[in-house]
Scaffold this motif. Structure first.
Motif, mmCIF file in Angstrom:
data_model
loop_
_atom_site.group_PDB
_atom_site.id
_atom_site.type_symbol
_atom_site.label_atom_id
_atom_site.label_comp_id
_atom_site.label_asym_id
_atom_site.label_seq_id
_atom_site.Cartn_x
_atom_site.Cartn_y
_atom_site.Cartn_z
ATOM 1 N N TRP A 40 -1.257 12.583 -23.803
ATOM 2 C CA TRP A 40 -0.772 11.293 -23.320
ATOM 3 C C TRP A 40 -0.919 11.190 -21.806
ATOM 4 O O TRP A 40 -0.570 12.098 -21.053
ATOM 5 C CB TRP A 40 0.703 11.091 -23.699
ATOM 6 N N ARG A 41 -1.418 10.064 -21.337
ATOM 7 C CA ARG A 41 -1.459 9.718 -19.924
ATOM 8 C C ARG A 41 -0.933 8.296 -19.791
ATOM 9 O O ARG A 41 -1.231 7.445 -20.617
ATOM 10 C CB ARG A 41 -2.888 9.751 -19.351
ATOM 11 N N GLY A 42 -0.193 8.046 -18.768
ATOM 12 C CA GLY A 42 0.355 6.710 -18.552
ATOM 13 C C GLY A 42 1.804 6.776 -18.124
ATOM 14 O O GLY A 42 2.319 7.826 -17.733
ATOM 15 N N TRP A 43 2.469 5.642 -18.217
ATOM 16 C CA TRP A 43 3.863 5.524 -17.797
ATOM 17 C C TRP A 43 4.785 6.196 -18.802
ATOM 18 O O TRP A 43 4.581 6.081 -20.008
ATOM 19 C CB TRP A 43 4.237 4.067 -17.611
ATOM 20 N N VAL A 44 5.801 6.889 -18.277
ATOM 21 C CA VAL A 44 6.805 7.545 -19.118
ATOM 22 C C VAL A 44 8.200 7.224 -18.591
ATOM 23 O O VAL A 44 8.416 7.160 -17.378
ATOM 24 C CB VAL A 44 6.621 9.085 -19.184
ATOM 25 N N LEU A 45 9.102 6.993 -19.522
ATOM 26 C CA LEU A 45 10.511 6.908 -19.168
ATOM 27 C C LEU A 45 11.000 8.334 -18.975
ATOM 28 O O LEU A 45 10.701 9.207 -19.798
ATOM 29 C CB LEU A 45 11.316 6.246 -20.284
ATOM 30 N N LEU A 46 11.719 8.594 -17.906
ATOM 31 C CA LEU A 46 12.265 9.928 -17.643
ATOM 32 C C LEU A 46 13.680 9.974 -18.206
ATOM 33 O O LEU A 46 14.601 9.355 -17.668
ATOM 34 C CB LEU A 46 12.259 10.223 -16.142
ATOM 35 N N HIS A 47 13.812 10.682 -19.315
ATOM 36 C CA HIS A 47 15.081 10.805 -20.019
ATOM 37 C C HIS A 47 15.706 12.153 -19.697
ATOM 38 O O HIS A 47 15.086 13.198 -19.908
ATOM 39 C CB HIS A 47 14.831 10.684 -21.531
ATOM 40 N N ALA A 48 16.913 12.131 -19.155
ATOM 41 C CA ALA A 48 17.651 13.364 -18.895
ATOM 42 C C ALA A 48 18.303 13.790 -20.204
ATOM 43 O O ALA A 48 19.115 13.056 -20.768
ATOM 44 C CB ALA A 48 18.704 13.143 -17.815
ATOM 45 N N GLY A 49 17.926 14.960 -20.694
ATOM 46 C CA GLY A 49 18.459 15.456 -21.964
ATOM 47 C C GLY A 49 19.959 15.692 -21.909
ATOM 48 O O GLY A 49 20.596 15.610 -20.852
ATOM 49 N N GLN A 50 20.519 16.025 -23.063
ATOM 50 C CA GLN A 50 21.961 16.234 -23.183
ATOM 51 C C GLN A 50 22.454 17.497 -22.471
ATOM 52 O O GLN A 50 23.595 17.573 -22.068
ATOM 53 C CB GLN A 50 22.361 16.313 -24.666
#
Length: 146
Positions: A40-50
């Protein structure tokens, strides 16, 4: 209202433990270490894990980078572009001080922190965000243009 990036395959999410997500959003950490190649290349949402990687909090490079920053968990806290994925050649110096030997390095650019965390569940590997999640994220980034 439909997000400009809501068409299928235009954006993914990536879940990263804290404090690593905070280091990316601070602008210091420009790679994310992963055990295998990502196409995958492109925009990613940065999700902080639990979970928080507690031993990482004692690493001087990390401690200096996150000083004074919140370590929000369980939420999307930013957006960035994933532009490459590589491994360092065997026997070479790491590409950055953040690189771990034997891992794939996701190269991250244009990281932007959200004004407010957006609670969300993430998962391993690149994941597809829901329309609702994208809407809540892009509501906070009115001038964002891919």
């Amino acid at each position: 209202m439909t997000s400009p990036l809501s068409a299928p395959d235009t954006i993914r999410g990536i879940t990263i433990k804290q404090p690593w997500t905070a280091c990316i959003l601070a602008g210091a950490k420009t790679i994310e270490n992963r055990p295998r190649l990502w196409s995958w290349r492109g925009w990613v949402l940065l999700h902080a894990g639990q979970r928080i990687d507690r031993p990482a909090l004692r690493v001087p490079l990390v401690a200096r980078t996150i000083r004074g920053r919140d370590l929000t968990t369980g939420a999307v806290i930013g957006i960035a572009r994933l532009v490459d994925c590589h491994q360092d050649p065997e026997g070479s110096e790491p590409c950055t001080p953040w690189a771990q030997d034997g891992t794939w390095h996701l190269v991250i650019e244009d990281a932007q922190e959200l004004p407010l965390p957006v609670p969300a569940a993430g998962q391993l590997g690149p994941w597809k965000p829901t329309e609702d999640l994208l809407g809540r994220v892009f509501q906070q980034l009115p001038d964002f243009r891919p």
